[in-house]
Design a protein around this motif. Structure first.
Motif, mmCIF file in Angstrom:
data_model
loop_
_atom_site.group_PDB
_atom_site.id
_atom_site.type_symbol
_atom_site.label_atom_id
_atom_site.label_comp_id
_atom_site.label_asym_id
_atom_site.label_seq_id
_atom_site.Cartn_x
_atom_site.Cartn_y
_atom_site.Cartn_z
ATOM 1 N N MET A 152 7.964 20.261 56.629
ATOM 2 C CA MET A 152 9.326 20.536 57.064
ATOM 3 C C MET A 152 10.276 20.525 55.863
ATOM 4 S SD MET A 152 11.760 18.470 59.801
ATOM 5 C CE MET A 152 10.387 18.199 60.925
ATOM 6 N N ASN A 153 11.196 21.460 55.854
ATOM 7 C CA ASN A 153 12.198 21.512 54.804
ATOM 8 C C ASN A 153 12.918 20.161 54.701
ATOM 9 O OD1 ASN A 153 14.087 22.745 52.926
ATOM 10 N ND2 ASN A 153 15.548 22.808 54.614
ATOM 11 N N PRO A 154 13.007 19.554 53.502
ATOM 12 C CA PRO A 154 13.597 18.207 53.368
ATOM 13 C C PRO A 154 15.000 18.074 53.951
ATOM 14 C CG PRO A 154 12.499 18.839 51.343
ATOM 15 C CD PRO A 154 12.481 20.054 52.224
ATOM 16 N N PHE A 155 15.834 19.087 53.791
ATOM 17 C CA PHE A 155 17.186 19.021 54.354
ATOM 18 C C PHE A 155 17.143 19.010 55.881
ATOM 19 C CE2 PHE A 155 17.976 20.766 50.114
ATOM 20 C CZ PHE A 155 19.027 19.972 49.688
ATOM 21 N N ASP A 156 16.135 19.674 56.455
ATOM 22 C CA ASP A 156 16.000 19.682 57.910
ATOM 23 C C ASP A 156 15.494 18.340 58.425
ATOM 24 O OD1 ASP A 156 16.824 22.286 57.769
ATOM 25 O OD2 ASP A 156 14.805 23.130 57.890
ATOM 26 N N GLU A 157 14.649 17.675 57.645
ATOM 27 C CA GLU A 157 14.218 16.315 58.012
ATOM 28 C C GLU A 157 15.433 15.398 58.129
ATOM 29 O OE1 GLU A 157 9.917 14.996 56.532
ATOM 30 O OE2 GLU A 157 11.236 15.533 54.880
ATOM 31 N N ILE A 158 16.369 15.552 57.199
ATOM 32 C CA ILE A 158 17.589 14.749 57.225
ATOM 33 C C ILE A 158 18.406 15.073 58.478
ATOM 34 C CG2 ILE A 158 19.810 14.399 56.046
ATOM 35 C CD1 ILE A 158 18.260 14.826 53.389
ATOM 36 N N SER A 159 18.445 16.350 58.844
ATOM 37 C CA SER A 159 19.181 16.762 60.047
ATOM 38 C C SER A 159 18.570 16.151 61.303
ATOM 39 C CB SER A 159 19.178 18.292 60.159
ATOM 40 O OG SER A 159 19.794 18.875 59.040
ATOM 41 N N VAL A 160 17.233 16.181 61.389
ATOM 42 C CA VAL A 160 16.557 15.584 62.538
ATOM 43 C C VAL A 160 16.849 14.091 62.605
ATOM 44 C CG1 VAL A 160 14.311 15.058 63.577
ATOM 45 C CG2 VAL A 160 14.721 17.315 62.573
ATOM 46 N N ALA A 186 22.308 21.268 60.850
ATOM 47 C CA ALA A 186 21.335 22.071 60.107
ATOM 48 C C ALA A 186 21.299 21.613 58.659
ATOM 49 C CB ALA A 186 21.715 23.553 60.184
ATOM 50 N N GLY A 187 20.142 21.775 58.025
ATOM 51 C CA GLY A 187 20.060 21.518 56.594
ATOM 52 C C GLY A 187 20.927 22.511 55.839
ATOM 53 N N LYS A 188 21.531 22.073 54.757
ATOM 54 C CA LYS A 188 22.455 22.974 54.053
ATOM 55 C C LYS A 188 21.728 24.172 53.437
ATOM 56 C CE LYS A 188 22.565 20.968 49.365
ATOM 57 N NZ LYS A 188 23.448 20.453 48.300
ATOM 58 N N GLN A 189 20.426 24.011 53.130
ATOM 59 C CA GLN A 189 19.655 25.110 52.576
ATOM 60 C C GLN A 189 18.173 24.812 52.735
ATOM 61 O OE1 GLN A 189 21.406 24.000 48.695
ATOM 62 N NE2 GLN A 189 19.391 24.457 47.840
ATOM 63 N N ALA A 190 17.362 25.847 52.577
ATOM 64 C CA ALA A 190 15.907 25.667 52.564
ATOM 65 C C ALA A 190 15.446 25.712 51.120
ATOM 66 C CB ALA A 190 15.235 26.772 53.371
ATOM 67 N N ILE A 191 14.445 24.914 50.782
ATOM 68 C CA ILE A 191 14.043 24.809 49.381
ATOM 69 C C ILE A 191 13.184 25.982 48.918
ATOM 70 C CG2 ILE A 191 14.181 22.287 49.398
ATOM 71 C CD1 ILE A 191 11.109 22.234 49.554
ATOM 72 N N ASP A 192 12.839 26.906 49.847
ATOM 73 C CA ASP A 192 12.061 28.062 49.402
ATOM 74 C C ASP A 192 12.946 29.207 48.916
ATOM 75 O OD1 ASP A 192 13.015 28.585 51.918
ATOM 76 O OD2 ASP A 192 11.092 29.227 52.766
ATOM 77 N N ASP A 193 14.025 29.510 49.655
ATOM 78 C CA ASP A 193 14.888 30.606 49.211
ATOM 79 C C ASP A 193 16.258 30.135 48.703
ATOM 80 O OD1 ASP A 193 16.221 29.938 51.553
ATOM 81 O OD2 ASP A 193 15.513 31.685 52.665
ATOM 82 N N ASP A 194 16.626 28.875 49.008
ATOM 83 C CA ASP A 194 17.890 28.306 48.528
ATOM 84 C C ASP A 194 19.101 29.185 48.871
ATOM 85 O OD1 ASP A 194 17.115 25.866 47.452
ATOM 86 O OD2 ASP A 194 16.554 26.729 45.534
ATOM 87 N N SER A 195 19.069 29.835 50.030
ATOM 88 C CA SER A 195 20.157 30.767 50.358
ATOM 89 C C SER A 195 21.468 30.059 50.663
ATOM 90 C CB SER A 195 19.747 31.646 51.545
ATOM 91 O OG SER A 195 18.702 32.508 51.196
ATOM 92 N N PRO A 229 18.493 34.969 56.447
ATOM 93 C CA PRO A 229 19.526 34.091 57.019
ATOM 94 C C PRO A 229 20.334 34.686 58.166
ATOM 95 C CG PRO A 229 19.479 33.836 54.651
ATOM 96 C CD PRO A 229 18.520 34.944 54.969
ATOM 97 N N LEU A 230 20.702 35.962 58.075
ATOM 98 C CA LEU A 230 21.514 36.558 59.138
ATOM 99 C C LEU A 230 20.732 36.649 60.439
ATOM 100 C CD1 LEU A 230 24.126 37.831 60.106
ATOM 101 C CD2 LEU A 230 23.319 40.041 59.235
ATOM 102 N N ALA A 231 19.460 37.056 60.353
ATOM 103 C CA ALA A 231 18.631 37.129 61.554
ATOM 104 C C ALA A 231 18.423 35.743 62.146
ATOM 105 C CB ALA A 231 17.286 37.780 61.222
ATOM 106 N N VAL A 232 18.216 34.750 61.289
ATOM 107 C CA VAL A 232 18.054 33.372 61.758
ATOM 108 C C VAL A 232 19.311 32.913 62.480
ATOM 109 C CG1 VAL A 232 17.768 30.973 61.029
ATOM 110 C CG2 VAL A 232 16.383 32.761 59.982
#
Length: 249
Positions: free
Chosen positions: A35-43, A115-124, A94-97
């Motif tokens: 899981m994306n680390p920022f999303d873990e924090i959100s959960v 929501a996590g502020k960003q994902a660590i794969d694309d950093d959008s 991101p827009l589709a998401v």
């Protein structure tokens, strides 16, 4: 109050990223995903709100292929109540998401989206802001502290000048920063129980969203290997090196 938490499956942050030999992207074959680390924090933050009696239900949602189910199971093992998988083989941008999450939010009617502020794969660092605009909800980004009081979210943000405290009325979209909390570990018994919990499955078409990528990756390259530095014994030698070797002055 329901809390909706989007989560993303990414290459584990401890894994050394490798680029495909043809430069078409990152090689994820036989690579550990999590899981994306920022999303873990959100959960974790959503679960703390529930434990404090502020939230009544925590719903997690993820978008991607069937294998994304594992991060949803992790969130359920942490303590989330329900999980929604929006299944697609497309690489969602991101827009589709944001459009899919808008559809989920309209169906579930949460009082808060974390929501996590960003994902660590694309950093959008775009989905939260886009989702806020599509829903017409207020937003508070990069939260390092979150409090809910009298129908509002009070968010502390780290900015260049120090700390900024803002209040947004609910429903709202909040994106999380790293220092908001430390996520809990899912216990083995809870992981086993989560495997038996049902997942609600949807598709982007259920929300009228086209996930066809709008961007094309032309080439992916690894960063250049950093050259070793040198030590100098005096300021005069440093200035000389900057002039003759680096050409900076």
């Amino acid at each position: 109050m329901k809390v909706l938490v989007p989560v993303k499956r990414v290459v584990d942050h401890n894994v050394k990223i490798r680029v495909k030999s043809d430069g078409s992207g990152v090689d994820v074959a036989n690579v550990k995903m999590s899981m994306n680390p920022f999303d873990e924090i959100s959960v974790e933050e959503a679960l703390r709100l529930k434990e404090a009696g502020v939230a009544s239900e925590v719903i997690v949602v993820s978008i991607g292929p069937a294998k994304v189910e594992d991060v949803l199971r992790t969130a359920l093992a942490m303590g989330a109540d329900r999980a929604i998988l929006v299944e697609t083989e497309d690489k969602t941008e991101p827009l589709a998401v944001a459009k899919i999450l808008k559809g989920v939010a309209e169906a579930e009617r949460p009082g808060l989206i974390i929501a996590g502020k960003q994902a660590i794969d694309d950093d959008s660092n775009q989905t939260g802001q886009m989702l806020s605009a599509l829903l017409g909800w207020p937003q508070a980004t990069f939260a390092s502290k979150l409090e809910i009081a009298e129908g509002a979210a009070i968010v502390t943000r780290e900015v260049d000048g120090g700390l900024q405290v803002i209040g947004v009325t609910l429903p709202a979209v909040v994106t999380t920063d790293l220092r908001l909390n430390s996520p809990r570990y899912a216990s083995l018994p809870n992981i086993m129980k989560a495997k038996k919990k049902p997942l609600e499955r949807k598709t982007p078409a259920d929300f009228g969203v086209d996930t066809t990528p709008r961007l094309k990756v032309l080439k992916t390259e690894e960063p250049e290997v950093r050259k070793a530095g040198i030590k100098v014994k005096s300021v005069a030698e440093l200035v000389e090196k900057l002039k003759t070797h680096a050409g900076l002055i």
